[in-house]
Design an enzyme around this catalytic site. Structure first.
Site, PDB file in Angstrom:
ATOM      1  N   SER A 282      32.038  -9.342 -15.851  1.00  0.00           N
ATOM      2  CA  SER A 282      31.268  -9.318 -14.602  1.00  0.00           C
ATOM      3  C   SER A 282      31.814 -10.022 -13.719  1.00  0.00           C
ATOM      4  CB  SER A 282      29.569 -10.164 -15.004  1.00  0.00           C
ATOM      5  OG  SER A 282      29.039 -10.457 -13.799  1.00  0.00           O
ATOM      6  N   ARG A 321      30.404  41.589  -5.596  1.00  0.00           N
ATOM      7  CA  ARG A 321      31.195  40.311  -5.411  1.00  0.00           C
ATOM      8  C   ARG A 321      30.263  39.559  -4.406  1.00  0.00           C
ATOM      9  NH1 ARG A 321      36.829  40.703  -3.347  1.00  0.00           N
ATOM     10  NH2 ARG A 321      36.602  38.429  -3.671  1.00  0.00           N
TER      11      ARG A 321
END
Length: 447
Positions: A282, A321
């Protein structure tokens, strides 16, 4: 010194500790995608040469040009804006590199989506192989944990509260089962991912125009060159392969996330039943050893479903497409591959180093003064006292156990109707784990 924007590599992973440095990160970076695009283009020329649609030597020449380097990713990215995808500028560069004689056979008859989709499948296959290796490592580690702790009793928890005893072996076997489920799904999807070849509108018309007697043979030849599955049909708007990828990747993230969620709970300071082998530090509290691997896996599990949702959303692709649907897939697919690749790497490291505190598990079994075996006592005492009397007695003794801070077996010993019962055995949580051992053995039979 603040770096200029042009000096900062794209996708360096500054905000992505979950996948940074993983094998999947390298397999999905821009250079890896460029390699896949070039591999697809070269394979297409070789396939056409094999079917007599390109002159002898053209496949080798284009392959050599593709492997020769000199393709600028940044330039391709910038020029991709003109046509909406990087294949268009890449074809121009590869055609020039192949030379006047062989350049005309680069990309001949294909459309940009053919190459983008095929490259995506190549990147996925290559990345999934790395994911599978880490899933195997995780499965092996969990096999060892489940076997070693087959009979290590611990509290079973439902809706966050102690329920009845279970074993850590069964919990680890459950994690392993999910990992093997993920492995099977990833393997099946990887082995089914197809090449894409259909031409402008999925009819293969251009290849017929260039002299193919049977253009339908070309997609299979193309797939063979790349080691991909042969497509039944061009899948420009039939996005099953991408949806399958989305599903297996999201499942894998969730399967690993289940394990991470359990570890995060069991590693809490006030529980302390497991710990990561090398916790993270930490910035403010020197005493902490955070479960970082589990944290990163949990983060991936939360992101993966939303990324998969984008890919599922692209199933609704219009016409032959689509405009935008397949374009929307590229980044979420890469993010999913990276996230799951990183999570698999972290899961292997987590399970290989996981520390199990059997003493803490035993101590936590006693937090409810023995009431964790009330289910067993209810069954045993009902046979002796009748159901109504047994319920009344256990309710009263449960109240006293908490109020007087006394173990349940001592209170039970005061009851004259229970003389002769082995209360120590009846109230021992380690002797009420049901078929946990047998279930663990059954789970470990799966290879």
């Amino acid at each position: 010194m603040t770096p200029a924007p042009s000096d900062v590599p794209y996708g360096s992973g500054l905000l992505s500790p979950g996948w940074t440095g993983s094998p999947a990160a390298s397999a999905t970076e821009d250079q890896a995608w460029l390699r896949a695009l070039l591999d697809a283009e070269a394979a297409l020329t070789r396939a056409q040469e094999a079917l007599g649609l390109a002159p002898e030597g053209s496949g080798a020449a284009v392959t050599s040009a593709a492997e020769g380097g000199g393709f600028d990713v940044r330039s391709l990215a910038e020029r991709a804006r003109g046509g909406g995808n990087p294949v268009i500028p890449l074809v121009a560069d590869l055609t020039a590199a192949a030379g006047e004689r062989h350049g005309p056979y680069v990309h001949r008859g294909a459309t940009s989506q053919d190459i983008m989709d095929t490259a995506g499948m190549l990147v996925a296959v290559r990345t999934l192989g790395l994911v599978l290796a880490d899933l195997d490592r995780t499965g092996d580690a969990l096999t060892g944990l489940a076997a070693a702790h087959r009979d290590t009793a611990m509290p079973g928890r439902t809706l966050t509260q102690h329920a009845v005893p279970t074993t850590f072996g069964l919990k680890a076997a459950g994690w392993r089962s999910l990992v093997l489920d993920a492995r099977d799904r990833v393997t099946a999807v990887r082995d089914s991912l197809p090449a894409q070849l259909g031409g402008a509108a999925g009819t293969l018309a251009a290849f017929t125009a260039y002299g193919a007697d049977d253009a339908t043979a070309l997609p299979a030849a193309f797939a063979r060159e790349l080691g991909l599955a042969a497509p039944l049909l061009p899948w420009h708007t039939l996005r099953t392969p991408v949806a399958d990828l989305a599903g297996c990747l999201a499942f894998t993230a969730g399967a690993l996330g289940k394990m991470a969620a359990d570890v995060l709970t069991l590693a809490r300071t006030e529980i302390g039943e497991v710990a990561e082998g090398s916790g993270g530090g930490s910035s403010a509290m020197p005493h902490k050893a955070n479960p970082v691997r589990s944290t990163l896996i949990a983060a991936a599990a939360r992101r993966a479903p939303q990324l998969a949702a984008v890919l599922y959303g692209s199933l609704a692709a219009q016409d032959e497409r689509p405009a935008g649907a397949w374009h929307a897939e590229w980044e979420p697919l890469r993010d999913l591959l990276r996230l799951v690749g990183g999570a698999a790497r972290d899961a292997a490291e987590l399970t290989e180093g996981l520390q199990v505190d059997a003493d803490a598990m035993r101590a936590n079994l006693g937090l409810t003064h023995g009431l964790i075996v009330s289910e067993r006592l209810s069954a045993e005492l009902s046979a002796l006292l009748g159901r109504a009397r047994a319920k009344e007695l256990l309710t009263e003794l449960a109240r006293r156990a908490y109020a007087e801070d006394l173990p349940l077996h001592r209170l039970l010993a005061e009851e004259p109707d229970l003389t002769g019962l082995d209360l120590g055995e009846l109230t021992d949580p380690a002797r009420y784990t049901g078929s946990a051992g047998a279930l663990t053995d059954r789970a470990l039979e799966r290879r």
